[in-house]
Design a protein around this motif. Structure first.
Motif, PDB file in Angstrom:
ATOM      1  N   ALA A 197       0.832  -1.210   0.000  1.00 57.54           N
ATOM      2  CA  ALA A 197       0.000   0.000   0.000  1.00 57.54           C
ATOM      3  C   ALA A 197       0.861   1.253   0.000  1.00 57.54           C
ATOM      4  O   ALA A 197       0.594   2.219  -0.745  1.00 57.54           O
ATOM      5  CB  ALA A 197      -0.919  -0.015   1.231  1.00 57.54           C
ATOM      6  N   VAL A 198       1.916   1.267   0.815  1.00 60.54           N
ATOM      7  CA  VAL A 198       2.798   2.440   0.858  1.00 60.54           C
ATOM      8  C   VAL A 198       3.529   2.595  -0.465  1.00 60.54           C
ATOM      9  O   VAL A 198       3.683   3.705  -0.998  1.00 60.54           O
ATOM     10  CB  VAL A 198       3.790   2.324   2.037  1.00 60.54           C
ATOM     11  CG1 VAL A 198       4.836   3.439   1.982  1.00 60.54           C
ATOM     12  CG2 VAL A 198       3.040   2.369   3.364  1.00 60.54           C
ATOM     13  N   ALA A 199       3.995   1.458  -1.021  1.00 63.91           N
ATOM     14  CA  ALA A 199       4.727   1.531  -2.291  1.00 63.91           C
ATOM     15  C   ALA A 199       3.834   2.053  -3.407  1.00 63.91           C
ATOM     16  O   ALA A 199       4.295   2.759  -4.319  1.00 63.91           O
ATOM     17  CB  ALA A 199       5.266   0.145  -2.651  1.00 63.91           C
ATOM     18  N   ALA A 200       2.551   1.744  -3.354  1.00 66.58           N
ATOM     19  CA  ALA A 200       1.633   2.174  -4.416  1.00 66.58           C
ATOM     20  C   ALA A 200       1.286   3.647  -4.290  1.00 66.58           C
ATOM     21  O   ALA A 200       1.110   4.343  -5.299  1.00 66.58           O
ATOM     22  CB  ALA A 200       0.358   1.331  -4.375  1.00 66.58           C
ATOM     23  N   HIS A 201       1.196   4.171  -3.069  1.00 66.36           N
ATOM     24  CA  HIS A 201       0.733   5.536  -2.877  1.00 66.36           C
ATOM     25  C   HIS A 201       1.858   6.528  -2.598  1.00 66.36           C
ATOM     26  O   HIS A 201       1.772   7.709  -2.972  1.00 66.36           O
ATOM     27  CB  HIS A 201      -0.286   5.589  -1.730  1.00 66.36           C
ATOM     28  CG  HIS A 201      -1.557   4.877  -2.030  1.00 66.36           C
ATOM     29  ND1 HIS A 201      -1.739   3.524  -1.768  1.00 66.36           N
ATOM     30  CD2 HIS A 201      -2.723   5.313  -2.608  1.00 66.36           C
ATOM     31  CE1 HIS A 201      -2.947   3.154  -2.135  1.00 66.36           C
ATOM     32  NE2 HIS A 201      -3.575   4.220  -2.665  1.00 66.36           N
ATOM     33  N   LEU A 249       8.511   4.533   2.084  1.00 60.28           N
ATOM     34  CA  LEU A 249       8.864   3.165   2.502  1.00 60.28           C
ATOM     35  C   LEU A 249       9.912   3.112   3.605  1.00 60.28           C
ATOM     36  O   LEU A 249       9.783   2.328   4.555  1.00 60.28           O
ATOM     37  CB  LEU A 249       9.314   2.347   1.281  1.00 60.28           C
ATOM     38  CG  LEU A 249       8.209   1.762   0.411  1.00 60.28           C
ATOM     39  CD1 LEU A 249       8.797   1.089  -0.825  1.00 60.28           C
ATOM     40  CD2 LEU A 249       7.383   0.753   1.217  1.00 60.28           C
ATOM     41  N   PRO A 250      10.991   3.936   3.509  1.00 60.94           N
ATOM     42  CA  PRO A 250      11.981   3.866   4.600  1.00 60.94           C
ATOM     43  C   PRO A 250      11.382   4.203   5.964  1.00 60.94           C
ATOM     44  O   PRO A 250      11.843   3.684   6.980  1.00 60.94           O
ATOM     45  CB  PRO A 250      13.041   4.890   4.176  1.00 60.94           C
ATOM     46  CG  PRO A 250      12.929   4.954   2.679  1.00 60.94           C
ATOM     47  CD  PRO A 250      11.457   4.809   2.406  1.00 60.94           C
ATOM     48  N   ARG A 251      10.374   5.091   6.006  1.00 59.02           N
ATOM     49  CA  ARG A 251       9.774   5.448   7.283  1.00 59.02           C
ATOM     50  C   ARG A 251       8.912   4.316   7.835  1.00 59.02           C
ATOM     51  O   ARG A 251       8.567   4.293   9.026  1.00 59.02           O
ATOM     52  CB  ARG A 251       8.925   6.709   7.125  1.00 59.02           C
ATOM     53  CG  ARG A 251       9.742   7.939   6.741  1.00 59.02           C
ATOM     54  CD  ARG A 251       8.962   9.226   7.017  1.00 59.02           C
ATOM     55  NE  ARG A 251       7.703   9.284   6.286  1.00 59.02           N
ATOM     56  CZ  ARG A 251       7.563   9.752   5.060  1.00 59.02           C
ATOM     57  NH1 ARG A 251       8.645  10.189   4.381  1.00 59.02           N
ATOM     58  NH2 ARG A 251       6.398   9.803   4.467  1.00 59.02           N
TER      59      ARG A 251
END
Length: 387
Positions: free
Chosen positions: A81-85, A90-92
């Motif tokens: 989900a984070v990678a898509a939005h 991502l590092p956080r």
């Protein structure tokens, strides 16, 4: 997911498994949310789940694997989900990983602890139930239909081939003698350990072979066919154990090999009378003399009445054995040439070996009149001159 944990899927079905996975996911997410507020995750549902799955017979490994798979799925979903939005975020997300697995571990530990407690409780109940069922069979106080039901619940076929093993005082079957035997059900009580052996098609001798590595003293009953006969078989196994001479050491005694000795052991009052009436004058001797005469008689009987073989075993001259036996005849008033007298002496000697003579002197029972020499069939005890 169902294909990754087939045992869980087979137990619950695909629909219920899917609901359970969603519930685990929700628990993990809620645990993360509570952790962000400084609160511990709610473990009540995980504990209930563990107890429930233990009762259903689900392997513990399968239960824990579902929690791990649920944690993996949560992390995979979050990262996707984070990678898509917002790929830059991502590092956080990485610092959240330890918190997630801490929640999953606590949920899994709670479920596992509850599972083990339920398993322990169930195991104790099953052991108590099996002990109660075995007592029903061994004590023989229940009606036949109850004994049959107990045997059925223990998985015993009827008719079958069963034997009972009784271990000596202080002996233990911790090293279970299952090698070579289809099944042995042990019952531990204050008076010792008793085993119910389901022989199947094996011979009774296989029980002795299986017990041999344990180095225990044991008595074994004859083979019985019906569970209702197990109470009588246990009594016979006890007699087999008592038939072994005191101090004989480890070994397994089959009842049918010691029937005369078992007969003596079965009637302690008569056995005591037999000792006094037949061997009373011998038992009243000084300890050394008594020991020599009893040992000589026992050896002579073991050698089937052969003075020569008895002398070889006793490391003395044959005439010495003959003299000792002659003295025994004089003391007891019984002739070793008379088969009925030999039977009396043999049973009395067995009674002595089963219960060794105390240090206190024995008051002898008057012996019958000596047998006149003219009525004897040989000049040496038991007609052993030719041997």
């Amino acid at each position: 997911m169902p294909t990754e944990e087939p045992a869980y899927a087979a137990l619950l079905g695909r629909a219920e498994l899917r609901d359970r996975i969603h519930h685990v996911l929700r628990q993990a997410v809620e645990g993360l949310a509570r952790g962000s507020r400084g609160l511990a995750p709610d473990l009540a549902d995980a504990r209930a789940d563990g107890a429930l799955r233990a009762g259903q017979g689900l392997p513990l490994e399968s239960l824990l694997r579902v929690y791990r798979l649920g944690g993996r799925l949560v992390w995979q979903t979050l990262t996707e989900a984070v990678a898509a939005h917002d790929p830059a975020a991502l590092p956080r997300l990485l610092p959240a990983a330890p918190a997630l697995w801490e929640v999953v571990d606590r949920l899994a530990d709670a479920a596992a602890g509850s599972y083990r407690r339920a398993e322990t409780g169930r195991g104790e109940r099953e052991r108590e139930l099996r002990a109660s069922l075995l007592d029903t069979l061994f004590d023989g106080t229940a009606p036949p239909e109850t004994a049959a039901e107990s045997a059925h619940r223990l998985g015993l076929a009827e008719p079958g081939r069963f034997a009972v093993v009784v271990l000596g005082p202080g002996e233990s079957a911790d090293a279970h003698p299952a090698a070579g035997l289809p099944r042995v059900l042990w019952r531990v009580r204050a008076d010792g350990e008793t085993g119910l052996v389901d022989l199947g098609h094996l011979p009774l001798e296989s029980v002795r072979e299986a017990l041999a590595p344990l180095g225990v003293r044991a008595g074994v009953s004859p083979v019985v066919a019906a569970p209702g006969e197990l109470a009588a078989a246990r009594r016979l196994a006890v007699l087999a154990l008592r038939a072994a001479p005191a101090g004989e050491g480890p070994g397994t005694v089959l009842l049918d090999e010691r029937l005369p000795a078992a007969l003596v052991a079965a009637e302690s009052e008569l056995a005591d009378r037999l000792r006094r009436v037949v061997l009373g004058p011998v038992l009243a001797l000084a300890p050394q003399d008594r020991r020599v005469l009893l040992n000589t008689l026992g050896t002579w009987l073991a050698c089937q009445g052969s003075t020569t073989y008895a002398a070889q075993r006793l490391y003395c001259h044959r005439n010495t054995v003959s003299n000792r036996l002659r003295r025994l005849e004089q003391l007891t008033g019984r002739s070793l040439s008379d088969p009925s007298h030999v039977v009396e002496l043999a049973l009395a000697h067995t009674a002595v070996t089963q219960r060794p003579v105390s240090r206190h002197p024995v008051t002898p029972t008057p012996a019958p009149p000596p047998v006149p020499p003219a009525q004897r069939t040989s000049r040496t005890p038991g007609d052993t001159a030719r041997r």
